[in-house]
Design a protein around this motif. Structure first.
Motif, PDB file in Angstrom:
ATOM      1  N   ASP A 138       9.564  -7.547  32.033  1.00 25.36           N
ATOM      2  CA  ASP A 138      10.911  -7.689  32.540  1.00 25.36           C
ATOM      3  C   ASP A 138      12.147  -8.113  31.327  1.00 25.36           C
ATOM      4  OD1 ASP A 138      13.351  -7.106  33.613  1.00 25.36           O
ATOM      5  OD2 ASP A 138      12.552  -7.635  35.044  1.00 25.36           O
ATOM      6  N   ILE A 139      12.078  -7.214  30.387  1.00 27.35           N
ATOM      7  CA  ILE A 139      12.850  -6.844  29.309  1.00 27.35           C
ATOM      8  C   ILE A 139      14.694  -7.081  29.643  1.00 27.35           C
ATOM      9  CG2 ILE A 139      13.551  -4.860  28.295  1.00 27.35           C
ATOM     10  CD1 ILE A 139      13.555  -5.361  25.789  1.00 27.35           C
ATOM     11  N   GLN A 140      14.845  -6.976  30.940  1.00 27.96           N
ATOM     12  CA  GLN A 140      16.431  -6.841  30.728  1.00 27.96           C
ATOM     13  C   GLN A 140      16.873  -8.416  31.980  1.00 27.96           C
ATOM     14  OE1 GLN A 140      16.958  -3.275  33.061  1.00 27.96           O
ATOM     15  NE2 GLN A 140      18.527  -2.913  31.213  1.00 27.96           N
TER      16      GLN A 140
ATOM     17  N   PRO B  56      16.671   2.406  35.587  1.00 28.28           N
ATOM     18  CA  PRO B  56      15.838   2.165  36.357  1.00 28.28           C
ATOM     19  C   PRO B  56      14.709   3.428  35.287  1.00 28.28           C
ATOM     20  CG  PRO B  56      17.652   3.473  37.979  1.00 28.28           C
ATOM     21  CD  PRO B  56      18.047   3.196  36.904  1.00 28.28           C
ATOM     22  N   LYS B  57      13.643   2.220  35.270  1.00 31.32           N
ATOM     23  CA  LYS B  57      12.460   2.564  34.780  1.00 31.32           C
ATOM     24  C   LYS B  57      12.331   1.764  32.566  1.00 31.32           C
ATOM     25  CE  LYS B  57      10.877   6.371  37.743  1.00 31.32           C
ATOM     26  NZ  LYS B  57      10.564   7.859  37.458  1.00 31.32           N
ATOM     27  N   TYR B  58      14.262   1.352  33.543  1.00 34.04           N
ATOM     28  CA  TYR B  58      13.945   0.811  31.651  1.00 34.04           C
ATOM     29  C   TYR B  58      12.289  -0.283  30.999  1.00 34.04           C
ATOM     30  CZ  TYR B  58      15.962  -0.874  27.121  1.00 34.04           C
ATOM     31  OH  TYR B  58      15.831  -0.829  25.947  1.00 34.04           O
ATOM     32  N   GLY B  59      11.899  -0.054  30.253  1.00 38.35           N
ATOM     33  CA  GLY B  59      10.875  -1.237  29.579  1.00 38.35           C
ATOM     34  C   GLY B  59      10.171  -1.578  30.778  1.00 38.35           C
ATOM     35  N   ASN B  60       9.607  -0.165  31.282  1.00 38.46           N
ATOM     36  CA  ASN B  60       8.092  -0.364  32.377  1.00 38.46           C
ATOM     37  C   ASN B  60       7.122  -0.593  32.169  1.00 38.46           C
ATOM     38  OD1 ASN B  60       9.730  -0.252  34.156  1.00 38.46           O
ATOM     39  ND2 ASN B  60       9.488   1.605  34.896  1.00 38.46           N
TER      40      ASN B  60
ATOM     41  N   THR C 252       7.808  -2.398  21.821  1.00 38.94           N
ATOM     42  CA  THR C 252       6.948  -2.687  21.715  1.00 38.94           C
ATOM     43  C   THR C 252       6.666  -3.046  19.624  1.00 38.94           C
ATOM     44  OG1 THR C 252       7.326   0.092  21.476  1.00 38.94           O
ATOM     45  CG2 THR C 252       6.053  -0.725  23.581  1.00 38.94           C
ATOM     46  N   PHE C 253       5.899  -3.542  19.638  1.00 41.66           N
ATOM     47  CA  PHE C 253       5.375  -3.721  18.283  1.00 41.66           C
ATOM     48  C   PHE C 253       4.041  -4.092  17.579  1.00 41.66           C
ATOM     49  CE2 PHE C 253       7.325  -7.633  19.950  1.00 41.66           C
ATOM     50  CZ  PHE C 253       6.352  -8.775  19.497  1.00 41.66           C
TER      51      PHE C 253
END
Length: 268
Positions: free
Chosen positions: A225-227, A216-220, A111-112
């Protein structure tokens, strides 16, 4: 390949404006459509924006402080699976091009404050800004905040080779030294919070099948979809060092590593 080895994220710059030579090379690169189109067909726009007062600390978001950056590179694209893969591919190749020409960068994909960028360019209704990067010349030493951020992001650590790369299936290690050397360049690829979500199975006919192992839940909360962006970064490293060009999607019928992993694409 040398740029892959040497590159690191730089958050502390000396505020010096880009030389005319470097600025010209950068602008020529981002104006060439061949450099902006990824293997899945998406075109990524890159906007170059100079900072009017570089000699100050810019807090762009939760990822940490960027200090004294004279300019920024701003990505603009659609929010689709293919665009996220192509974004990672295109932006990392740009980052490595700049590294090879003596310029430093830092992926900022969390986030920026997009409003602080104050862009004059108009976007279409289906475009957004997923990632940016400062660009300039590194200061002689890391400032305190940069050291803290690098430690928090685990920027100087990587997963063990045998956690990431496999031969034929997820139960077999890669033994061949030359193959391990090739994949080592992929292991060095940057990723959000250094999660390194890529897992690669090399088949007997030398086709590399790329899987994603999600956190799991990373970047939600990011809204994209950052991954998948990380997967595109990994692909750029692999194509640079392997010379393989044909990227395609056709499930290889390899049993995934676990419930968080799934097939994404292959490279022949």
């Amino acid at each position: 390949m040398e740029a892959i080895i040497r590159r690191r994220s730089v958050r502390n710059y000396n505020a010096k404006a880009l030389s005319e030579e470097h600025k010209t090379k950068l602008l020529q690169y981002i104006q060439d459509e061949n450099n902006l189109t990824g293997p899945f067909g998406s075109k990524i726009r890159i906007v170059y924006k100079e900072v009017s007062n570089a000699n100050k600390r810019e807090k762009l978001g939760t990822y940490g402080f960027i200090k004294n950056a004279p300019a920024y590179l701003i990505s603009v694209c659609q929010n689709t699976k293919e665009s996220m893969l192509d974004l990672g591919f295109v932006f990392e190749k740009l980052v490595l091009f700049l590294q090879g020409n003596g310029l430093n960068t830092c992926w900022v994909g969390g986030t920026f404050h997009r409003k602080k960028l104050q862009l004059e360019q108009k976007f279409s209704s289906d475009e957004f800004i997923p990632v940016i990067s400062p660009v300039g010349y590194s200061a002689n030493s890391q400032h305190f905040v940069e050291r803290i951020v690098r430690k928090g992001a685990k920027s100087d650590t990587r997963k063990n080779f045998d956690e990431l790369f496999f031969n034929s299936d997820f139960n077999t290690k890669i033994i061949d030294p030359s193959t391990r050397e090739l994949f080592e360049y992929l292991r060095l690829a940057p990723s959000a919070s250094n999660k390194q979500p890529w897992r690669v199975v090399l088949s007997d006919n030398k086709i590399a099948h790329f899987f994603i192992e999600r956190t799991p839940k990373y970047g939600n909360s990011l809204g994209y979809d950052i991954q998948l962006v990380d997967m595109g970064i990994a692909l750029s490293h692999y194509l640079i060092v392997s010379g393989n060009k044909h990227v395609y999607i056709e499930n290889p019928q390899i049993e995934p590593l676990n419930e968080n992993s799934s097939y994404v694409f292959s490279v022949k």
